[in-house]
Motif scaffolding. Sequence first.
Motif, short mmCIF file in Angstrom:
data_model
loop_
_atom_site.label_atom_id
_atom_site.label_comp_id
_atom_site.label_asym_id
_atom_site.label_seq_id
_atom_site.Cartn_x
_atom_site.Cartn_y
_atom_site.Cartn_z
N ILE A 247 -4.45 6.68 -10.93
CA ILE A 247 -5.41 7.72 -10.52
C ILE A 247 -4.70 9.05 -10.27
N SER A 248 -3.56 8.99 -9.58
CA SER A 248 -2.85 10.24 -9.27
C SER A 248 -2.23 10.84 -10.52
N GLY A 249 -2.11 10.04 -11.58
CA GLY A 249 -1.49 10.54 -12.81
C GLY A 249 0.03 10.44 -12.80
N PHE A 250 0.60 9.88 -11.73
CA PHE A 250 2.06 9.81 -11.63
C PHE A 250 2.66 8.83 -12.65
N ARG B 218 2.24 9.19 -15.55
CA ARG B 218 2.59 10.04 -16.68
C ARG B 218 3.96 10.66 -16.53
N ILE B 219 4.48 10.72 -15.32
CA ILE B 219 5.80 11.36 -15.15
C ILE B 219 6.88 10.37 -14.73
N TYR C 228 0.85 -1.20 0.00
CA TYR C 228 0.00 0.00 0.00
C TYR C 228 0.88 1.24 0.00
N LEU D 42 3.57 8.77 -2.05
CA LEU D 42 3.73 9.25 -3.43
C LEU D 42 4.59 10.51 -3.47
N ARG D 43 4.40 11.34 -2.44
CA ARG D 43 5.16 12.59 -2.39
C ARG D 43 6.66 12.29 -2.31
N SER E 274 -0.80 8.98 -0.26
CA SER E 274 -0.30 10.15 -0.97
C SER E 274 0.99 10.68 -0.34
N ALA E 275 1.16 10.48 0.98
CA ALA E 275 2.41 10.91 1.61
C ALA E 275 3.59 10.12 1.04
N LEU F 43 7.84 11.27 -5.70
CA LEU F 43 7.93 12.46 -6.55
C LEU F 43 9.18 13.27 -6.22
N VAL G 119 -3.15 3.30 -7.76
CA VAL G 119 -2.81 4.57 -7.10
C VAL G 119 -1.99 5.45 -8.05
#
Lengths: 398, 112
Positions: free
Chosen positions: B90-93, B95-96, B52, B58-59, B55-56, B62, B87
């Motif tokens: 949905i967050s679009g990550f 794409r980067i 799991y 994911l940050r 968002s923390a 990033l 995850v």
Amino acid sequence: MSDRASARAARRANPDYRILVVDDEPDLERLVRQRMRRHIRSGRYGFEFAGNGIEALEKLAQNRDIDIVLSDINMPKMDGLTLLQQIPEVNADIRSVIVSAYGDMENIRTAMNRGAFDFVTKPIDFADLQVTIDRTLKHLDEWRAALASRDKLVALQNELDVATKIQQSILPDKFPHAEGCEVFGCMEAARNVGGDFFDVIRLEEGRLGLAVADVSDKGVPAALFMMSSRTLLKGSAVGVGDPGAVLSEVNDLLNEANDASMFVTVFYGVYDPATKVLTFSNGGHNPPLVVHADGSSEELALTGGIALGAIPEFEFGQASVQLRPGDLVVFFTDGVTEAINIEDEEFGLEAVQALFADGEPRSAREAAEMILQAVRDFAGEAPQFDDLTCMTLRVADE
Amino acid sequence: MNVQAEHHDGVLLAKVEGRVDSSNSQDFERQLQAAIGDDVGAVVMDLAQLAYISSAGLRVVLLVAKTLGQRNVSISLCSLSDPVQSVFEISGFNRIIQIYDNQADALAAAGK
């Protein structure tokens, strides 16, 4: 006085630790000064002396820097056991070591009951005394460090309270009455969090801007990031109009000063009550659920977006959905679907869908409150890690 | 949560295990930065054992991707479980950050 001598004198005048020796035996002062001279000279210990309990209390009141009291038991005017009871009134941060006759277990037990930290026996063995003093000082250092971190924790708690207040202060508590639809939103903040928000923005020609968002981190920096996200979103919503263009603009503004790599997932939609069309752009957020009058439901499509603040100059797409009378749109944050129970199971999207499977008509408010209640029931005793946010748009029946 | 580092011909393979959420994201960042160090040519994060990520978390991914980008070090992910894959979608990550189905593909692409 030479420089070295004056430096030594300064160290002696300002020792690391101060110890008050309380004894009616006048020779003890000379003995302590002689046996402990190395530590006195190095500036580790400084000694004060008192002849009985009364004198000791006077010294303690005058000198707030005393760390340890080393006290005899039998003394005139005020004995050591009485002194022990009085010390916390003067300074609760002092540790006491009692000097007792060898084998005098009764007095030793009384002293320990009255809060003495340790004891040494007569005649004083100075090597043993030093070990005892050092152990007491080590304990005192740890105790003070614990107090300091507790104070820090209290400060941190205040900071998190600030975050929660910032968060609560920006949520709408009145919802607009628009023709042919109703809107409701609620949030249950996890303890110590400031991440989610939702907003309902009145636009021209009776249209409504509907936003739900989740900032990637917690605490005051996240709350401030949330604050600026919300303000920028509101400004763009009124000025720019199209959801895709709104998110593109907010994203660029958020990227201008974002060294912490914070980001915010945002779903932003514009609902036109005249046509019942919802136009939306999804910036990395959980897709909302459309629940139909018959109880069936589906997620809104993703629009090729990304969380805002992650990368600049991103073109956010948008899509539209034609809603029908009786449709309910459920906007939420992942705190709802990712809530866990004590068995570590996730609530999940299916559980949200199942709540509406009965096809029972519900107002926007009833629907939102039912979801939060279901999550609370599911989570039970498990701690809530994330904010729970739910906003609903209900299209009126025909 | 745990990060294990392996070196494969100049490519750092970081295997992430467990759950990453706001309670341990700082620890995740420390472990990841320590695993990456200062002189790698490319980084592959194997997320097969990541159950799991919030968002923390994911940050942190990033932040690390941005830092590596500034140093011209490539980063990619591989072997995402379905929940973790979703995850990222949905967050679009996705794409980067380049995402590969398996470790072999990711290592082959990173080694080029």
